[in-house]
Every structure is written in structure tokens, then in C-alpha cells.
Design an enzyme around this catalytic site. Structure first.
Site, short mmCIF file in Angstrom:
data_model
loop_
_atom_site.label_atom_id
_atom_site.label_comp_id
_atom_site.label_asym_id
_atom_site.label_seq_id
_atom_site.Cartn_x
_atom_site.Cartn_y
_atom_site.Cartn_z
N HIS A 77 0.82 -1.21 0.00
CA HIS A 77 0.00 0.00 0.00
C HIS A 77 0.86 1.26 0.00
O HIS A 77 1.97 1.29 0.54
CB HIS A 77 -0.89 0.04 1.24
CG HIS A 77 -2.19 -0.67 1.08
ND1 HIS A 77 -3.08 -0.40 0.07
CD2 HIS A 77 -2.78 -1.64 1.84
CE1 HIS A 77 -4.16 -1.16 0.21
NE2 HIS A 77 -3.99 -1.92 1.27
N CYS A 132 0.88 3.11 -4.72
CA CYS A 132 0.39 4.42 -5.10
C CYS A 132 1.20 5.50 -4.42
O CYS A 132 1.50 5.41 -3.24
CB CYS A 132 -1.08 4.55 -4.73
SG CYS A 132 -1.69 6.18 -5.15
#
Length: 259
Positions: A77, A132
Site C-alpha cells: 500500500h 500508489c
């Protein structure tokens, strides 16, 4: 020396945002780099705490001397925290998410810069991040096929107090952001998602899968620009609308590819 640290995190305890392809990414990066003569260390799931990641990067850079190569791959993540020093145009610092983020918080880009800055002169440091990098977006679960799972975000509210999360609305005066001490190859632009996927029934990050597939097809003389060009021939795509990005100085772009 050629030293590599490969990080993959599927399991995020304390939050309902687990991933599926990150451990496979770490294994695949480790295999590819091992074939290129790198000494490999892996940190996956519970072993990839914030402290362990920081220590792993410090140890590799502490061992490396001029002419050595250090490659860190991260699959997991990404998130953001409010920018406190005015060096981000969107007023948010991008961050990586260790396994223990719910307890001990993220690894922010400013701290990564400080870690990489410790490298001895002449060390070629590369960060490959399949996550991301946007202040508002995170990596998603979205495998190819008809049975796509809902998108799952890892918002700052997962680990920040409401008061801290709202500080992102503040507008501190901008200052010049220092150039990174490492070459960065990222799975997407700051404003985009990176995706979890499944290829031939095996979970992987879309970026990691494409990057590693194209790597095997490049000639020995290929540059990082050549690699990015090959990756961008496949990403973004209809299934994965993410645009891989390369951030590097002119000197870093002259480095031999993964060596």
C-alpha cells in the site's frame, strides 16, 4: 557489490485492506535480481515492519561503497500524510505503508530521502515501488477477469487522528523539494492508482508483472529510459489505467540498468 532488499506486504493487521500480489512481487523481484548477481534480502508481511524496513535500507547503504549498486523494491500500500515542511505542491507527503502502519504509522518520502542521502558517494541507489504515490490514492485489489473485487483504499484516517488528517487542508508556503538521492521507478503517477492483478491465475502487481516481463526482453545495453518505454507500451491499459513514472537526475539516467 550488488545488494537488494525486496519488500512485499499483503497482510495489514488492524485494517480491512489486505492485498494479494505483493509477496509474489517480492519473490519475483528477488529472483530477477538474483539472476543479475545481486545479494538478496527479503522482508515480507510481518517481517516488513517500519523499523525493519528502515534498518534494512540503512544496512545495505552502510555496506555499499563507490561503484556498488543498491536496489530496494517495495510492493504494498501507499498513502499520504499532511505535509509539514512546505515542500509538496499538493501539501501532502507521499508514504509507504509498513506491515505495522496501524500501530506505528507510515514511512514518509521525506524520511526515505534522508535514508538514501546516507549512501556513500558513487553508490547507485534505486527504489522500485509498486504502490500508489498520490496523496489521495492507494493501491487497489483489482484482478483481471470477470470476478473483480471491490476497490479497497488505505486512507490516512486508518492511522491518523481526525485532527491530523484535516491538516492536509493547510497551505504552508512552498519551499524547494530536494532532488532524491535515489533513482525512482514507480508504478504510477502521483495522481493515479496502482493495481493488484492476477496473471495466469497468480496474483501480482500489474506494474511488477509488466516491468519484470519487459526486463527479460531488453538488450544488455538498455537504459532506464528504455525500460520505462517498454513498460509504457503495456501500461496504462484498459484494465490498468496507471502510468509508470521515472524520476532521476541526468547522472542517474546514465547508470547501467540494474547493475
Amino acid at each position: 557489490m550488488k545488494l537488494a532488499l525486496c519488500i512485499g506486504i499483503n497482510d495489514y493487521p488492524g485494517v480491512d485492506n489486505d492485498l494479494t500480489g505483493c509477496r509474489n512481487d517480492a519473490d519475483d523481484w528477488a529472483a530477477a535480481l538474483g539472476n543479475r548477481g545481486f545479494e538478496i534480502r527479503k522482508l515480507v508481511d510481518s517481517a516488513a515492519s517500519g523499523a525493519a524496513i528502515r534498518t534494512g535500507i540503512r544496512d545495505l547503504l552502510g555496506r555499499a561503497t563507490s561503484g556498488d549498486a543498491v536496489v530496494i523494491t517495495y510492493s504494498g500500500h501507499g498513502t499520504w500524510v499532511p505535509d509539514r515542511d512546505g515542500d509538496e505542491s499538493d501539501h501532502r507527503d507521499e508514504a509507504l505503508c509498513p506491515h505495522d502502519i496501524a500501530v506505528n504509522g507510515p514511512l514518509v518520502d521525506d524520511e526515505l530521502f534522508t535514508l538514501f542521502e546516507r549512501a556513500a558517494p558513487g553508490v547507485r541507489t534505486v527504489l522500485i515501488s509498486d504502490s500508489c504515490h498520490s496523496g489521495t490514492l492507494t493501491r487497489l485489489n483489482r484482478p483481471i477477469g470477470d470476478h473483480r473485487r471491490p476497490s479497497r483504499f488505505l486512507p490516512p484516517s486508518t492511522f491518523l487522528s481526525p485532527a491530523e488528517a484535516t491538516r492536509a487542508g493547510a497551505r504552508p508556503p512552498l519551499r524547494a523539494k530536494p532532488r532524491s538521492a535515489a533513482l525512482l521507478l514507480a508504478g504510477c503517477k502521483d495522481s493515479e492508482y496502482s493495481y493488484d492483478a492476477s496473471f495466469n491465475g497468480r496474483p501480482n502487481g500489474a506494474f511488477s508483472y509488466v516491468a519484470l516481463t519487459t526486463l527479460t526482453e531488453l538488450p544488455e545495453s538498455a537504459t532506464y529510459r528504455d525500460w520505462l518505454r517498454a513498460i509504457r507500451a503495456q501500461l496504462p491499459s484498459q484494465d490498468f489505467p496507471q502510468t509508470p513514472a521515472l524520476q532521476a537526475t541526468a547522472a542517474q539516467l546514465a547508470w547501467p540498468l540494474l547493475s
